[in-house]
Design a protein around this motif. Structure first.
Motif, PDB file in Angstrom:
ATOM      1  N   ALA A  12       0.810  -1.221   0.000  1.00 44.86           N
ATOM      2  CA  ALA A  12       0.000   0.000   0.000  1.00 44.86           C
ATOM      3  C   ALA A  12       0.844   1.273   0.000  1.00 44.86           C
ATOM      4  CB  ALA A  12      -0.926  -0.010   1.212  1.00 44.86           C
ATOM      5  N   PHE A  13       2.166   1.142  -0.022  1.00 38.43           N
ATOM      6  CA  PHE A  13       3.056   2.301   0.056  1.00 38.43           C
ATOM      7  C   PHE A  13       3.623   2.688  -1.304  1.00 38.43           C
ATOM      8  CE2 PHE A  13       3.078   0.874   4.387  1.00 38.43           C
ATOM      9  CZ  PHE A  13       3.279   2.020   5.139  1.00 38.43           C
ATOM     10  N   LEU A  28      -2.352   7.350  -7.421  1.00 36.18           N
ATOM     11  CA  LEU A  28      -1.293   6.602  -6.733  1.00 36.18           C
ATOM     12  C   LEU A  28      -1.816   6.012  -5.419  1.00 36.18           C
ATOM     13  CD1 LEU A  28       1.654   9.074  -7.358  1.00 36.18           C
ATOM     14  CD2 LEU A  28       1.513   6.720  -8.224  1.00 36.18           C
ATOM     15  N   ALA A  29      -2.579   6.805  -4.680  1.00 41.34           N
ATOM     16  CA  ALA A  29      -3.176   6.304  -3.432  1.00 41.34           C
ATOM     17  C   ALA A  29      -4.157   5.177  -3.725  1.00 41.34           C
ATOM     18  CB  ALA A  29      -3.865   7.443  -2.683  1.00 41.34           C
ATOM     19  N   GLY A  30      -4.942   5.345  -4.781  1.00 44.52           N
ATOM     20  CA  GLY A  30      -5.889   4.302  -5.173  1.00 44.52           C
ATOM     21  C   GLY A  30      -5.194   3.023  -5.587  1.00 44.52           C
ATOM     22  N   SER A  81      -3.677   3.446   2.208  1.00 41.31           N
ATOM     23  CA  SER A  81      -2.483   3.510   1.385  1.00 41.31           C
ATOM     24  C   SER A  81      -1.733   4.775   1.781  1.00 41.31           C
ATOM     25  CB  SER A  81      -2.825   3.516  -0.108  1.00 41.31           C
ATOM     26  OG  SER A  81      -3.575   4.674  -0.447  1.00 41.31           O
ATOM     27  N   TRP A  82      -0.456   4.820   1.468  1.00 37.78           N
ATOM     28  CA  TRP A  82       0.417   5.903   1.921  1.00 37.78           C
ATOM     29  C   TRP A  82       1.269   6.349   0.744  1.00 37.78           C
ATOM     30  CZ3 TRP A  82       0.524   7.604   7.018  1.00 37.78           C
ATOM     31  CH2 TRP A  82       1.562   8.470   7.366  1.00 37.78           C
ATOM     32  N   VAL A  83       1.067   7.573   0.287  1.00 40.95           N
ATOM     33  CA  VAL A  83       1.808   8.109  -0.851  1.00 40.95           C
ATOM     34  C   VAL A  83       2.564   9.355  -0.405  1.00 40.95           C
ATOM     35  CG1 VAL A  83       1.657   9.083  -3.169  1.00 40.95           C
ATOM     36  CG2 VAL A  83       0.116   7.215  -2.500  1.00 40.95           C
ATOM     37  N   GLY A 104      -4.580   7.248   1.359  1.00 42.33           N
ATOM     38  CA  GLY A 104      -5.823   6.704   0.818  1.00 42.33           C
ATOM     39  C   GLY A 104      -6.535   5.930   1.912  1.00 42.33           C
ATOM     40  N   LEU A 105      -7.837   6.095   1.982  1.00 42.05           N
ATOM     41  CA  LEU A 105      -8.643   5.430   3.008  1.00 42.05           C
ATOM     42  C   LEU A 105      -9.847   4.771   2.363  1.00 42.05           C
ATOM     43  CD1 LEU A 105      -9.677   4.891   5.927  1.00 42.05           C
ATOM     44  CD2 LEU A 105     -10.667   7.178   5.859  1.00 42.05           C
TER      45      LEU A 105
END
Length: 148
Positions: A12-13, A28-30, A81-83, A104-105
């Motif tokens: 998720a990173f 990117l988060a998606g 997710s973590w961008v 991203g949540l």
């Protein structure tokens, strides 16, 4: 306490990546949410559409966007997710642009959605943690800071 290992797996990173604009940053988060098995690709479009409809309210603090949409059939499980962007981008938030961190949540339901948002918010109100998160080099380091 939220188990960030389950909600925020390595897949998720995306650290120190480039986005041309806010839509790319959300994509990117998606992609992190999709890669971790939290969502189907359609959820990314839902996150972008939410900003198109409601504006940049997801930019919740200076330099930080919490990309999300309502729980939907595109969410398979709650996740994050973590961008971290190499160069910040503008989202159109007068007070909090430019953004260099996009989280991203995806929430399966309102309760899980709020539980995860609350855990993230509590970590991000601590200036020391924010600095440590910006300097962290690996997903494991970021999770450890969030859980401390």
């Amino acid at each position: 306490m939220v188990d960030f290992t389950g909600f925020l797996p390595d897949e998720a990173f995306a650290l120190d990546v480039t986005a041309q604009n806010w839509q790319d940053a959300i994509r990117l988060a998606g992609q992190g949410l999709v890669d971790s098995g939290a969502t189907k690709p359609g959820y990314t479009d839902e996150m972008i559409e939410t900003v198109n409809k409601l504006g940049p309210y997801i930019v919740i603090a200076p330099g930080l966007a919490l990309a999300h949409s309502r729980p939907s059939d595109s969410v398979m499980r709650s996740g994050l997710s973590w961008v971290r962007l190499a160069e910040p981008v503008e989202f159109g938030s007068k007070n909090n642009d430019p953004v260099s961190l996009v989280i991203g949540l995806a929430g399966r339901d309102e309760n899980e959605h709020l539980e995860v948002m609350s855990a993230i918010a509590s970590a991000l109100v601590n200036p020391g943690k924010v600095k440590a998160l910006a300097d962290a080099q690996t997903p494991a380091e970021i999770r450890a800071i969030l859980e401390s």
